[in-house]
Design a protein around this motif. Structure first.
Motif, PDB file in Angstrom:
ATOM      1  N   GLU A   1     -14.496 -30.485 -40.537  1.00 30.25           N
ATOM      2  CA  GLU A   1     -13.491 -29.503 -40.936  1.00 30.25           C
ATOM      3  C   GLU A   1     -13.649 -29.162 -42.414  1.00 30.25           C
ATOM      4  N   LEU A   2     -13.996 -27.920 -42.671  1.00 28.90           N
ATOM      5  CA  LEU A   2     -14.066 -27.409 -44.038  1.00 28.90           C
ATOM      6  C   LEU A   2     -12.776 -26.632 -44.281  1.00 28.90           C
ATOM      7  N   THR A   3     -11.862 -27.207 -45.052  1.00 30.71           N
ATOM      8  CA  THR A   3     -10.563 -26.560 -45.256  1.00 30.71           C
ATOM      9  C   THR A   3     -10.702 -25.260 -46.040  1.00 30.71           C
ATOM     10  N   THR A   4     -11.574 -25.264 -47.036  1.00 37.83           N
ATOM     11  CA  THR A   4     -11.864 -24.044 -47.795  1.00 37.83           C
ATOM     12  C   THR A   4     -13.374 -23.857 -47.810  1.00 37.83           C
ATOM     13  N   PRO A   5     -13.840 -22.635 -47.833  1.00 35.13           N
ATOM     14  CA  PRO A   5     -15.287 -22.421 -47.875  1.00 35.13           C
ATOM     15  C   PRO A   5     -15.890 -22.998 -49.158  1.00 35.13           C
ATOM     16  N   ILE A   6     -17.030 -23.646 -49.022  1.00 35.30           N
ATOM     17  CA  ILE A   6     -17.728 -24.214 -50.177  1.00 35.30           C
ATOM     18  C   ILE A   6     -18.709 -23.159 -50.664  1.00 35.30           C
ATOM     19  N   LYS A   7     -18.389 -22.546 -51.818  1.00 33.11           N
ATOM     20  CA  LYS A   7     -19.201 -21.446 -52.330  1.00 33.11           C
ATOM     21  C   LYS A   7     -19.718 -21.690 -53.736  1.00 33.11           C
ATOM     22  N   SER A   8     -19.531 -22.912 -54.256  1.00 28.92           N
ATOM     23  CA  SER A   8     -20.037 -23.197 -55.597  1.00 28.92           C
ATOM     24  C   SER A   8     -20.520 -24.639 -55.671  1.00 28.92           C
ATOM     25  N   LEU A   9     -21.276 -24.933 -56.721  1.00 28.50           N
ATOM     26  CA  LEU A   9     -21.802 -26.274 -56.923  1.00 28.50           C
ATOM     27  C   LEU A   9     -20.670 -27.228 -57.281  1.00 28.50           C
ATOM     28  N   GLY A  10     -20.866 -28.521 -56.994  1.00 26.94           N
ATOM     29  CA  GLY A  10     -19.862 -29.509 -57.366  1.00 26.94           C
ATOM     30  C   GLY A  10     -19.656 -30.558 -56.294  1.00 26.94           C
ATOM     31  N   ALA A  11     -18.615 -31.357 -56.483  1.00 26.73           N
ATOM     32  CA  ALA A  11     -18.284 -32.433 -55.553  1.00 26.73           C
ATOM     33  C   ALA A  11     -17.130 -31.994 -54.654  1.00 26.73           C
ATOM     34  N   TYR A  12     -17.248 -32.296 -53.374  1.00 27.09           N
ATOM     35  CA  TYR A  12     -16.240 -31.917 -52.391  1.00 27.09           C
ATOM     36  C   TYR A  12     -15.983 -33.090 -51.454  1.00 27.09           C
ATOM     37  N   THR A  13     -14.812 -33.095 -50.845  1.00 20.84           N
ATOM     38  CA  THR A  13     -14.490 -34.058 -49.801  1.00 20.84           C
ATOM     39  C   THR A  13     -14.298 -33.276 -48.512  1.00 20.84           C
ATOM     40  N   VAL A  14     -15.042 -33.671 -47.477  1.00 22.38           N
ATOM     41  CA  VAL A  14     -15.022 -32.974 -46.195  1.00 22.38           C
ATOM     42  C   VAL A  14     -14.452 -33.922 -45.145  1.00 22.38           C
ATOM     43  N   ALA A  15     -13.526 -33.431 -44.322  1.00 18.20           N
ATOM     44  CA  ALA A  15     -12.919 -34.243 -43.265  1.00 18.20           C
ATOM     45  C   ALA A  15     -13.742 -34.126 -41.982  1.00 18.20           C
ATOM     46  N   VAL A  16     -13.904 -35.265 -41.298  1.00 20.16           N
ATOM     47  CA  VAL A  16     -14.603 -35.301 -40.013  1.00 20.16           C
ATOM     48  C   VAL A  16     -13.667 -35.951 -39.006  1.00 20.16           C
TER      49      VAL A  16
ATOM     50  N   PHE B   1     -25.568 -18.856 -53.053  1.00 18.60           N
ATOM     51  CA  PHE B   1     -25.951 -17.675 -52.288  1.00 18.60           C
ATOM     52  C   PHE B   1     -25.549 -17.968 -50.849  1.00 18.60           C
ATOM     53  N   GLY B   2     -24.412 -17.465 -50.425  1.00 18.23           N
ATOM     54  CA  GLY B   2     -23.861 -17.808 -49.118  1.00 18.23           C
ATOM     55  C   GLY B   2     -22.850 -18.924 -49.299  1.00 18.23           C
ATOM     56  N   SER B   3     -22.638 -19.704 -48.257  1.00 21.42           N
ATOM     57  CA  SER B   3     -21.712 -20.825 -48.365  1.00 21.42           C
ATOM     58  C   SER B   3     -22.225 -21.985 -47.526  1.00 21.42           C
ATOM     59  N   VAL B   4     -21.648 -23.149 -47.746  1.00 18.94           N
ATOM     60  CA  VAL B   4     -22.027 -24.343 -47.003  1.00 18.94           C
ATOM     61  C   VAL B   4     -21.255 -24.345 -45.687  1.00 18.94           C
ATOM     62  N   THR B   5     -21.964 -24.511 -44.576  1.00 15.30           N
ATOM     63  CA  THR B   5     -21.337 -24.518 -43.259  1.00 15.30           C
ATOM     64  C   THR B   5     -21.218 -25.943 -42.738  1.00 15.30           C
ATOM     65  N   ALA B   6     -20.488 -26.092 -41.645  1.00 15.74           N
ATOM     66  CA  ALA B   6     -20.342 -27.403 -41.014  1.00 15.74           C
ATOM     67  C   ALA B   6     -21.698 -27.926 -40.549  1.00 15.74           C
ATOM     68  N   ALA B   7     -22.558 -27.043 -40.068  1.00 18.61           N
ATOM     69  CA  ALA B   7     -23.895 -27.464 -39.630  1.00 18.61           C
ATOM     70  C   ALA B   7     -24.709 -27.985 -40.813  1.00 18.61           C
ATOM     71  N   ASP B   8     -24.550 -27.377 -41.987  1.00 18.29           N
ATOM     72  CA  ASP B   8     -25.234 -27.859 -43.186  1.00 18.29           C
ATOM     73  C   ASP B   8     -24.759 -29.264 -43.554  1.00 18.29           C
ATOM     74  N   VAL B   9     -23.460 -29.502 -43.425  1.00 16.64           N
ATOM     75  CA  VAL B   9     -22.897 -30.815 -43.739  1.00 16.64           C
ATOM     76  C   VAL B   9     -23.447 -31.864 -42.776  1.00 16.64           C
ATOM     77  N   VAL B  10     -23.493 -31.542 -41.487  1.00 17.22           N
ATOM     78  CA  VAL B  10     -24.015 -32.480 -40.485  1.00 17.22           C
ATOM     79  C   VAL B  10     -25.474 -32.811 -40.778  1.00 17.22           C
ATOM     80  N   GLU B  11     -26.251 -31.801 -41.120  1.00 15.64           N
ATOM     81  CA  GLU B  11     -27.668 -32.003 -41.440  1.00 15.64           C
ATOM     82  C   GLU B  11     -27.830 -32.890 -42.675  1.00 15.64           C
ATOM     83  N   ALA B  12     -26.987 -32.679 -43.690  1.00 13.56           N
ATOM     84  CA  ALA B  12     -27.058 -33.478 -44.914  1.00 13.56           C
ATOM     85  C   ALA B  12     -26.648 -34.926 -44.656  1.00 13.56           C
TER      86      ALA B  12
END
Length: 148
Positions: free
Chosen positions: A116-131, A90-101
């Protein structure tokens, strides 16, 4: 028009920098959006406060950036978010959410503008995020998005 930047403006400068810009750009874009203030004698004293705040949250040097990248590399970050039956968030994961996590997982304090979120994270699963920690150092964070 001489302005003092209060926030980072791509292609122009960092907070605390005194820049010379076109009158219209300053008056119609930078000042109304609080990206800059007019460079007066009183405002120039504020430059020191802005630079102190920037240095407190900035990565100090290349060695420090590599140290933080090492901490982030071994970190397992889980983000709990509400999702529907098919696994769509419901919504998407933002950069602020990643920092908080990352902070909740015991990682270092990060600036959300460096994530840097290259593509919006809108579903469950594993992702790699660049900082982007430093112009020469980019760390990757493994992020697991789970259902609440």
């Amino acid at each position: 028009m001489k302005l003092i930047l209060t926030q980072e403006v791509p292609g122009l400068g960092s907070p605390g920098d005194i820049v010379e810009v076109a009158n219209g750009y300053g008056r119609n874009y930078l000042v109304p959006r609080k990206y800059a203030i007019l460079a007066t004698k009183g405002a120039e004293r504020q430059v020191e406060q802005i630079k102190r705040a920037r240095s407190a949250r900035a990565v100090r040097d290349l060695g420090h950036a590599q140290e933080i990248a090492g901490q982030l590399g071994g970190l397992k970050v889980e983000l709990i978010s509400r999702a529907g039956k098919e696994g769509r968030l419901f919504g998407s994961v933002t950069a602020a959410d990643v920092v908080e996590a990352v902070t909740a997982a015991g990682g270092p304090e990060l600036d959300r503008r460096r994530v840097e979120l290259t593509t919006p994270i809108k579903s469950l699963g594993a992702y790699t995020v660049a900082v982007h920690l430093h112009p020469e150092v980019t760390a990757s964070v493994k992020l697991q998005v789970k259902k609440a």
